[in-house]
Design an enzyme around this catalytic site. Structure first.
Site, PDB file in Angstrom:
ATOM      1  N   LYS A 267       0.688  -0.968   0.123  1.00 61.16           N
ATOM      2  CA  LYS A 267      -0.134  -0.200   0.128  1.00 61.16           C
ATOM      3  C   LYS A 267       1.199   0.960  -0.049  1.00 61.16           C
ATOM      4  O   LYS A 267       1.504   1.574   0.440  1.00 61.16           O
ATOM      5  CB  LYS A 267      -0.853  -0.288   1.397  1.00 61.16           C
ATOM      6  CG  LYS A 267      -1.638   1.728   1.385  1.00 61.16           C
ATOM      7  CD  LYS A 267      -3.012   0.968   2.446  1.00 61.16           C
ATOM      8  CE  LYS A 267      -3.529   2.412   2.633  1.00 61.16           C
ATOM      9  NZ  LYS A 267      -4.331   2.709   3.544  1.00 61.16           N
ATOM     10  N   ASP A 272      -2.716   9.982   3.967  1.00 63.40           N
ATOM     11  CA  ASP A 272      -4.355   9.031   3.969  1.00 63.40           C
ATOM     12  C   ASP A 272      -5.032  10.622   4.709  1.00 63.40           C
ATOM     13  O   ASP A 272      -5.546  10.349   6.070  1.00 63.40           O
ATOM     14  CB  ASP A 272      -4.641   8.221   4.085  1.00 63.40           C
ATOM     15  CG  ASP A 272      -5.685   7.974   4.662  1.00 63.40           C
ATOM     16  OD1 ASP A 272      -6.522   8.249   3.865  1.00 63.40           O
ATOM     17  OD2 ASP A 272      -5.892   6.852   5.476  1.00 63.40           O
ATOM     18  N   LYS A 279     -10.704  13.005   7.662  1.00 58.22           N
ATOM     19  CA  LYS A 279     -10.725  11.859   9.184  1.00 58.22           C
ATOM     20  C   LYS A 279     -10.215  13.439   9.714  1.00 58.22           C
ATOM     21  O   LYS A 279     -10.252  14.647   9.536  1.00 58.22           O
ATOM     22  CB  LYS A 279      -9.110  11.137   8.692  1.00 58.22           C
ATOM     23  CG  LYS A 279      -8.754  10.437   8.603  1.00 58.22           C
ATOM     24  CD  LYS A 279      -7.491   9.861   8.830  1.00 58.22           C
ATOM     25  CE  LYS A 279      -7.127   8.457   8.013  1.00 58.22           C
ATOM     26  NZ  LYS A 279      -7.434   7.124   8.371  1.00 58.22           N
ATOM     27  N   ASP A 290       1.455   6.450   5.831  1.00 63.21           N
ATOM     28  CA  ASP A 290       0.427   5.068   4.988  1.00 63.21           C
ATOM     29  C   ASP A 290       0.772   4.682   3.465  1.00 63.21           C
ATOM     30  O   ASP A 290       0.372   3.988   3.014  1.00 63.21           O
ATOM     31  CB  ASP A 290      -1.017   5.678   4.679  1.00 63.21           C
ATOM     32  CG  ASP A 290      -2.172   4.927   4.173  1.00 63.21           C
ATOM     33  OD1 ASP A 290      -2.100   3.813   5.716  1.00 63.21           O
ATOM     34  OD2 ASP A 290      -2.868   4.946   4.650  1.00 63.21           O
ATOM     35  N   ASP A 349     -12.676   6.992   3.249  1.00 63.99           N
ATOM     36  CA  ASP A 349     -11.279   6.634   3.973  1.00 63.99           C
ATOM     37  C   ASP A 349     -10.475   5.415   3.822  1.00 63.99           C
ATOM     38  O   ASP A 349      -9.792   5.057   4.393  1.00 63.99           O
ATOM     39  CB  ASP A 349     -11.640   7.181   5.552  1.00 63.99           C
ATOM     40  CG  ASP A 349     -10.254   7.372   5.957  1.00 63.99           C
ATOM     41  OD1 ASP A 349      -9.246   7.227   5.852  1.00 63.99           O
ATOM     42  OD2 ASP A 349     -10.379   7.800   7.254  1.00 63.99           O
ATOM     43  N   GLU A 351      -9.563   3.840   1.726  1.00 62.99           N
ATOM     44  CA  GLU A 351      -8.829   3.453  -0.143  1.00 62.99           C
ATOM     45  C   GLU A 351      -7.745   2.656  -0.511  1.00 62.99           C
ATOM     46  O   GLU A 351      -7.159   2.601  -1.286  1.00 62.99           O
ATOM     47  CB  GLU A 351      -8.825   5.371   0.336  1.00 62.99           C
ATOM     48  CG  GLU A 351      -6.995   5.577   0.599  1.00 62.99           C
ATOM     49  CD  GLU A 351      -7.264   5.126   2.343  1.00 62.99           C
ATOM     50  OE1 GLU A 351      -8.060   5.420   2.774  1.00 62.99           O
ATOM     51  OE2 GLU A 351      -5.448   4.748   2.504  1.00 62.99           O
ATOM     52  N   ARG A 353      -7.769  -0.681   0.546  1.00 62.46           N
ATOM     53  CA  ARG A 353      -8.043  -2.034   0.193  1.00 62.46           C
ATOM     54  C   ARG A 353      -8.174  -1.377  -2.144  1.00 62.46           C
ATOM     55  O   ARG A 353      -8.665  -2.575  -2.784  1.00 62.46           O
ATOM     56  CB  ARG A 353      -9.722  -2.253   0.368  1.00 62.46           C
ATOM     57  CG  ARG A 353     -10.563  -1.187   0.410  1.00 62.46           C
ATOM     58  CD  ARG A 353     -11.430  -1.922   1.673  1.00 62.46           C
ATOM     59  NE  ARG A 353     -11.198  -1.593   2.864  1.00 62.46           N
ATOM     60  CZ  ARG A 353     -11.495  -1.571   3.428  1.00 62.46           C
ATOM     61  NH1 ARG A 353     -12.671  -2.076   4.234  1.00 62.46           N
ATOM     62  NH2 ARG A 353     -11.165  -1.235   5.238  1.00 62.46           N
TER      63      ARG A 353
HETATM   64  N1  BES Z   1      -5.271   4.356   6.328  1.00 62.11           N
HETATM   65  C1  BES Z   1      -6.006   3.808   7.590  1.00 62.11           C
HETATM   66  C2  BES Z   1      -5.688   2.972   8.214  1.00 62.11           C
HETATM   67  C3  BES Z   1      -4.633   3.690   9.480  1.00 62.11           C
HETATM   68  C4  BES Z   1      -4.927   3.306  10.872  1.00 62.11           C
HETATM   69  C5  BES Z   1      -3.092   3.170   9.101  1.00 62.11           C
HETATM   70  C6  BES Z   1      -4.611   4.322  11.837  1.00 62.11           C
HETATM   71  C7  BES Z   1      -2.915   3.446  10.564  1.00 62.11           C
HETATM   72  C8  BES Z   1      -3.404   3.916  11.654  1.00 62.11           C
HETATM   73  C9  BES Z   1      -7.275   3.065   6.152  1.00 62.11           C
HETATM   74  O1  BES Z   1      -6.850   4.046   5.114  1.00 62.11           O
HETATM   75  C10 BES Z   1      -8.085   4.072   6.894  1.00 62.11           C
HETATM   76  O2  BES Z   1      -8.628   4.603   7.163  1.00 62.11           O
HETATM   77  N2  BES Z   1      -9.021   2.854   7.175  1.00 62.11           N
HETATM   78  C11 BES Z   1     -10.683   3.200   7.202  1.00 62.11           C
HETATM   79  C12 BES Z   1     -11.604   1.943   6.994  1.00 62.11           C
HETATM   80  C13 BES Z   1     -12.742   2.041   7.778  1.00 62.11           C
HETATM   81  C14 BES Z   1     -13.024   3.613   7.239  1.00 62.11           C
HETATM   82  C15 BES Z   1     -13.756   1.386   7.297  1.00 62.11           C
HETATM   83  C16 BES Z   1     -10.247   2.787   9.129  1.00 62.11           C
HETATM   84  O3  BES Z   1      -9.052   2.031  10.053  1.00 62.11           O
HETATM   85  O4  BES Z   1     -11.320   3.833   9.980  1.00 62.11           O
HETATM   86 ZN    ZN Z   2      -4.849   4.484   4.704  1.00 59.08          ZN
HETATM   87 MN    MN Z   3      -7.964   5.913   4.745  1.00 57.52          MN
END
Ligand code: BES
Ligand code: ZN
Ligand code: MN
Length: 521
Positions: A267, A272, A279, A290, A349, A351, A353
């Site tokens: 990734k 992000d 966020k 990220d 968010d 993104e 996947r």
């Molecule tokens: N990059 C984030 C996940 C993340 C969170 C990495 C904290 C490191 C520390 C990812 O893109 C994300 O935002 N995931 C969301 C998914 C949700 C919207 C289904 C999440 O985990 O909140």
């Molecule tokens: Zn992310």
């Molecule tokens: Mn994200």
């Protein structure tokens, strides 16, 4: 920093400080006992008085009053003999090296510690020690213009071994450990750097630099190529940013034209923000890391090339920022992934996947023997496992159990989560094939299950490194604050394992390839 080896008696050596080790509740080892005698029993005294117990990571420094050539002795506690591991050795040396630097010294000598691990070839102990030293001393100072407050760098470390017999093994261990640690520190540098520096374009340049230096193949697909291919996930995420997206393919061919490759997918979201599903601003600055998965893929290929491992590897980095703007993807938009599957974007968010779906579909075209992806994919992973294990998921029991073993042996531990079909309904969309979020329950699992839809029949594992790739707490023995560079050592372990299994003709290998092949890890 120079790391070298010298053979001869310890007590005849000289220098500023000598690192000795001791197990809790044991007698002094024969080498330490010898030094103890020469310095007038000082070591015995601090152990007997309880001043230095030998507990894991406890340390004590004392002056020798010039009774031997070393001005100081550094005692490192390795804990209980029965609890000793290669990773404890790594941690111990990380601690020792930072303490030596803290004292203000610039060079130290050490023995090869951890003789209870004598069932391993000596190069493995040396490798772990070198990794601990170089990883523990890592500092990210690129943006400090005033270095007055920073610590003086250690310039030299000398391994002292009793006789010449092990000289070349120790040298090999040093070489191997140096490449690995420098590779991890390279990943750390990329991930600690801000997103206005490490853009998708910069990641592409890094891949090109590696390709040039080690004569690898590299291909950077720009937006028109990405459009022509139909990578709707990556393009959707990239719609909100002015940074041009890049799809980077870096190929290392260490096993000849015919061998099928191992695919590594990382990734590579260079920032992000969450996009329109923005966020909260607390800690948002951290989302520069990220792209850790992508950086780790670059670092791993770099080290594999340096070590000339006889394997074929292809790395894939779908690189983009995730930003909100007037052109950004909307919640509710439907995108079409490279393999034709449609995805309803519930949350912009989620993104990672989307980008990885395209990358996995693309990687599958190379008919790899295995695909391993690394991603800072879900906050839910941090909730589930905290900061001490990556989540591992996959479709192939053999690959899964292999990486679990690798996790134990490298200290980069993994913990499996299930990809049962019962979770699948959470990511079914009413109007498209899939949706990109499955709600809060089992958030790491539904993300993994989403990725699974794009790997077909190829053996695959997914590593969610969201909780392990950043150290936001206190420094650990070989992991300072900030980016940890986790994952590279595990991937390299896996690659070395493949080399051994392929049973290639050792006579055609260079010496570093030979060590990779004999490595039990
Ligand atoms: N990059 C984030 C996940 C993340 C969170 C990495 C904290 C490191 C520390 C990812 O893109 C994300 O935002 N995931 C969301 C998914 C949700 C919207 C289904 C999440 O985990 O909140
Ligand atoms: Zn992310
Ligand atoms: Mn994200």
């Amino acid at each position: 920093m120079e790391i070298r080896v010298k053979s001869g008696e310890v007590i005849k050596g000289a220098g500023e400080i000598l690192v000795l080790s001791h197990y809790e509740g044991e007698k002094l080892s024969s080498e330490v006992a010898l030094v103890n005698k020469r310095v007038g029993g000082g070591i015995d005294e601090v152990v007997a008085s309880g001043e230095f117990s030998g507990k894991f990571l406890k340390t004590l420094v004392f002056r020798t009053d010039h009774k031997i050539g070393f001005a100081r002795i550094f005692l490192l506690g390795l804990g209980k003999r029965s609890e000793m591991t290669l990773d404890r050795l790594r941690q111990g040396m990380g601690r020792a090296a930072s303490c030596v630097r803290e004292i203000g010294l610039t060079r130290f000598s050490t023995l090869v510690h951890g003789e209870v691990l004598g069932y391993l070839p000596v190069e493995h102990r040396v490798q772990a020690m070198v990794e601990g030293i170089l990883l523990g001393l890592y500092q990210f100072q690129r943006y400090k213009t005033d270095r007055k407050e920073s610590l003086k760098e250690i310039e030299e470390c000398t391994f002292i071994i009793p006789d010449k017999a092990n000289l070349s093994s120790v040298e090999e261990g040093i070489r191997f450990g140096k490449y690995v640690a420098e590779g991890v520190n390279y990943v750390r540098d990329l991930c600690n750097s801000p997103s206005n520096v490490v853009t998708p374009c910069r990641l592409a340049e890094e891949a090109k630099k590696i390709a040039e230096e080690y004569h690898l193949q590299v291909e950077v697909l720009d937006r028109p190529d990405i459009e022509r291919l139909g990578m709707g996930g990556l393009l959707g995420v990239a719609r909100g940013t002015v940074e041009p997206p890049k799809f980077i393919v870096l190929e290392y061919e260490g096993a000849g034209k015919k061998g099928r490759p191992i695919a590594l997918i990382g990734k590579s979201v260079t920032f992000d923000s969450g996009g329109i599903s923005l966020k909260p601003s607390d800690n948002m600055e951290q989302m520069k890391y990220d792209m850790t998965g992508g950086a780790t893929v670059l670092g791993t290929i770099k080290v594999a090339a340096q070590l000339r491992l006889p394997v074929n590897i292809v790395g894939f980095l779908p690189a983009t920022d995730n930003m909100p703007s007037g052109t950004a993807m909307h919640p509710g938009d439907i995108v079409t992934i490279l393999n034709g599957k449609t995805v309803e974007v519930i949350n912009t968010d989620a993104e990672g996947r989307l980008c990885l779906a395209d990358a996995l579909s693309y990687a599958a075209r190379y008919k790899p023997t295995a695909m391993i992806d690394l991603a800072t994919l879900t906050g839910a992973c941090v909730v589930a496992l905290g900061h001490h294990a990556m989540a591992i998921m996959g479709n192939d029991p053999n690959l899964l159990s292999l990486l679990k073993r690798g996790g134990e042996e490298t200290g980069e531990r993994v913990w499996e989560l299930p990809l049962w079909d019962e979770y699948l309904h959470q990511i079914k969309s009413d109007i498209a094939d899939l949706k990109n979020t499955g709600g809060r329950p089992g958030g790491t699992i539904t993300a993994g299950l989403f990725l699974k839809q794009f790997v077909g029949e190829i053996p695959w594992v997914h590593l969610d490194i969201a909780g392990t790739s950043w150290n936001g707490d206190a420094p650990r023995p070989y992991t300072p604050k900030g980016s940890t560079g986790v994952g590279l050592r595990l991937l390299l372990w896996y690659l070395c394992h493949q080399v051994r299994r392929s049973g290639r003709d050792t006579r055609k290998l260079t010496s570093s390839q030979r060590i990779a092949r004999s490595a039990p890890h």
